[in-house]
Design a protein around this motif. Structure first.
Motif, mmCIF file in Angstrom:
data_model
loop_
_atom_site.group_PDB
_atom_site.id
_atom_site.type_symbol
_atom_site.label_atom_id
_atom_site.label_comp_id
_atom_site.label_asym_id
_atom_site.label_seq_id
_atom_site.Cartn_x
_atom_site.Cartn_y
_atom_site.Cartn_z
ATOM 1 N N UNK A 78 44.507 -45.262 30.683
ATOM 2 C CA UNK A 78 45.696 -45.867 31.281
ATOM 3 C C UNK A 78 45.347 -46.627 32.559
ATOM 4 N N UNK A 79 44.559 -45.974 33.418
ATOM 5 C CA UNK A 79 44.278 -46.549 34.728
ATOM 6 C C UNK A 79 43.379 -47.776 34.612
ATOM 7 N N UNK A 80 42.351 -47.688 33.766
ATOM 8 C CA UNK A 80 41.448 -48.829 33.624
ATOM 9 C C UNK A 80 42.147 -49.998 32.940
ATOM 10 N N UNK A 81 43.047 -49.694 32.006
ATOM 11 C CA UNK A 81 43.788 -50.773 31.340
ATOM 12 C C UNK A 81 44.710 -51.485 32.313
ATOM 13 N N UNK A 82 45.204 -50.757 33.312
ATOM 14 C CA UNK A 82 46.100 -51.362 34.290
ATOM 15 C C UNK A 82 45.406 -52.297 35.256
ATOM 16 N N UNK A 83 44.103 -52.136 35.430
ATOM 17 C CA UNK A 83 43.327 -53.067 36.234
ATOM 18 C C UNK A 83 43.285 -52.796 37.725
ATOM 19 N N UNK A 84 44.007 -51.771 38.214
ATOM 20 C CA UNK A 84 43.966 -51.510 39.650
ATOM 21 C C UNK A 84 42.656 -50.870 40.077
ATOM 22 N N UNK A 85 42.011 -50.166 39.142
ATOM 23 C CA UNK A 85 40.687 -49.599 39.380
ATOM 24 C C UNK A 85 39.768 -50.095 38.274
ATOM 25 N N UNK A 86 38.588 -50.556 38.636
ATOM 26 C CA UNK A 86 37.603 -51.012 37.661
ATOM 27 C C UNK A 86 36.627 -49.880 37.357
#
Length: 342
Positions: A78-86
């Motif tokens: 979820x987090x990586x797909x959102x792009x805020x964290x690489x």
């Protein structure tokens, strides 16, 4: 962003201290543990990972035996797909469990699948014993299939670990729950040296000789139970255990700083040079642990006082890994400086 937002109380990840490994890679100087013991659900642990990342954590310590990597993997997805964290901003550890010493790549690939990642930053041999308790089973008593450490068998496992690096599945490999005699043999015979050693480290169990050995050999110590693991399983508790956060030295320093004694334990760990991986599902706790790394440090005198508070109190004794009757847990830890024979 699938329920992920940067917290208003977040610590800047760039401000968190980092340690440089012998490879030149940098690893965040504090991580979040994910062993929920038998006191928290897998979903609660996964939620703590999501929350910890939202407040600035970038180092997450996982293991297949914890049984929650699939839930944590959904958080990473979820987090990586959102792009805020690489992905390259994260440092993710996992570990091969004792029943997979002969099938290391299979174990690693399963962890990668569960965590929904293409590679791991660090992969550890969880214990040096090929004890055949499988993940999810009852590990409150000794397995009838338990076997002792043997250098030849461990090196067979380590060769498989080295192959993971060659294949690009992991960036670094390391050890956990080792001793100096076992590490000496590994360093003598390995092709790829361990980058890290995960070990029990807290003010009441400082392992000064082993800690110094790791530092001298450019092996970064990662410390579990950094505040004395008050939520560890009941099977790991003994009447003789001491309580770090009740130590008068720790309490007095906490009063000066107006913080919880646990924060003092984390500060001590980071300033000493190990990487603590405290576990908590409570946002106020994991945030205060992280914030401790960027706020007022302990004084040199306080560091000296804590160094004298060591009680040599090992909390995670590993009794279930003993391989025959009438043994003491000390037989697992080479307390006389020599490997206990089979």
């Amino acid at each position: 962003m699938s329920g992920f937002n940067v917290s208003a109380d977040a610590v800047d990840p760039e401000a968190v201290p980092k340690k440089k490994l012998y490879t030149g890679a940098e690893i965040p100087g504090i991580g979040l543990g994910t062993f929920g013991s038998d006191r928290f659900t897998h979903n609660e642990v996964a939620d703590s990972v999501r929350g910890a990342l939202s407040v600035g954590y970038r180092h997450i310590d996982c293991a297949s035996v914890y049984g929650n990597e699939d839930r944590i993997g959904q958080v990473f997805k979820d987090i990586l797909a959102g792009g805020l964290i690489k992905r390259d901003e994260l440092w993710i550890n996992s570990k091969v469990w004792n029943d997979m010493h002969e099938r290391v790549e299979e174990s690693c690939r399963q962890s990668l699948k569960d965590l929904q990642l293409d590679y791991l930053d660090l992969y550890l041999v969880h214990w040096p014993f090929p004890n055949y308790h499988a993940p999810g089973c009852d590990i409150t008593s000794r397995s009838p299939d338990a076997k002792p450490y043997r250098r030849e068998n461990f090196m067979d496992t380590w060769r498989q670990m080295e192959s993971l690096v060659d294949a690009g599945l992991v960036r670094h490999i390391g050890t956990s729950n080792m001793t100096i005699p076992k590490m000496q043999l590994l360093l003598r015979d390995c092709r790829i040296r361990p980058a890290c050693n995960e070990m029990e480290l807290h003010p009441h169990f400082q392992q000064p000789e082993f800690f110094a050995y790791c530092i001298d050999n450019e092996i970064q110590p990662i410390g579990f139970c950094p505040i004395g693991s008050p939520t560890r399983p009941d099977r790991d508790k003994a009447q003789s255990d001491t309580v770090d956060i009740q130590d008068p030295v720790i309490v007095r320093i906490a009063q000066r700083l107006n913080v919880h004694p646990a924060v003092v334990c984390i500060k001590w760990a980071v300033q000493r040079g190990q990487i603590p991986i405290p576990f908590s599902v409570y946002p106020n706790e994991y945030l205060s642990n992280l914030r401790s790394t960027v706020t007022e440090p302990l004084t040199d005198e306080e560091m000296r006082e804590i160094s004298k508070a060591d009680k040599n109190c090992r909390l995670i004794k590993g009794d279930v890994f003993l391989w025959k009757d009438n043994q003491s847990w000390e037989d697992l830890w080479d307390v006389d400086g020599h490997i206990t024979p089979a």
